[in-house]
Design a protein around this motif. Structure first.
Motif, PDB file in Angstrom:
ATOM      1  N   ALA A 275       0.824  -1.209   0.000  1.00 40.22           N
ATOM      2  CA  ALA A 275       0.000   0.000   0.000  1.00 40.22           C
ATOM      3  C   ALA A 275       0.863   1.266   0.000  1.00 40.22           C
ATOM      4  N   LEU A 276       0.297   2.304  -0.583  1.00 40.29           N
ATOM      5  CA  LEU A 276       0.885   3.643  -0.588  1.00 40.29           C
ATOM      6  C   LEU A 276      -0.031   4.537   0.229  1.00 40.29           C
ATOM      7  N   ARG A 277       0.551   5.316   1.136  1.00 38.28           N
ATOM      8  CA  ARG A 277      -0.235   6.257   1.933  1.00 38.28           C
ATOM      9  C   ARG A 277       0.262   7.671   1.667  1.00 38.28           C
ATOM     10  N   LEU A 278      -0.677   8.589   1.472  1.00 43.50           N
ATOM     11  CA  LEU A 278      -0.377  10.007   1.271  1.00 43.50           C
ATOM     12  C   LEU A 278      -1.227  10.812   2.232  1.00 43.50           C
ATOM     13  N   ARG A 279      -0.687  11.922   2.731  1.00 43.78           N
ATOM     14  CA  ARG A 279      -1.519  12.790   3.577  1.00 43.78           C
ATOM     15  C   ARG A 279      -1.156  14.245   3.373  1.00 43.78           C
TER      16      ARG A 279
END
Length: 153
Positions: free
Chosen positions: A71-75
């Motif tokens: 998974a890739l997480r961006l915020r």
């Protein structure tokens, strides 16, 4: 006929209180949308399934990013977004891995494929860490001496 009713005062006070409450809710809403993790993850998967040597850059509208297993997480101020990856990727978090991601052959940076694999294993251990997001994310598919990896940085 045009007399002030006592109920009108209570109505105006109540309406004013509701208006202030609605204004507070609207002011508290985020001003930006959450980042688009799905499109970025699709780009990573596309490069990962391309031939070695493939490189892509993608504009990133996020403040921070992280990779975790699958998974890739961006915020950003608008929230956090996550998208699944079909291929495993490693964050290029060291100067030497970034050099390889920028196009230098791994043979000129590492003594052997085993040293390259060891550097990738160390980077994988830190994959889930939140990092400051660059303006553009670079993705590269690298293969050398039996080591086949997708670097992201």
């Amino acid at each position: 006929m045009f007399e002030t009713h006592v109920d009108a005062l209570y109505l105006w006070v109540g309406l004013s209180a509701v208006s202030v409450a609605v204004l507070g809710v609207v002011a508290g809403l985020p001003m930006t949308a959450p980042p688009n993790a799905t499109a970025t993850a699709a780009t990573i998967d596309e490069v990962a399934t391309s031939p070695p040597g493939s490189v892509e850059k993608r504009r990133l509208l996020a403040d921070e990013w992280a990779l975790e297993a699958g998974a890739l997480r961006l915020r950003n101020d608008g929230g956090t977004a996550q998208a699944g990856l079909t291929q495993y990727a490693v964050a290029a978090d060291s100067e030497r891995l970034r050099t390889v991601l920028d196009g230098t052959a791994p043979a000129s940076v590492y003594d052997s494929p085993a040293a390259f694999r060891a550097a990738l294993d160390r980077a994988r251990a830190r994959n889930e860490t939140w990092r400051p997001a660059p303006e553009r994310l670079s993705i590269g598919h690298v293969a050398w001496g039996g080591v086949d990896v997708t670097l992201v940085g």
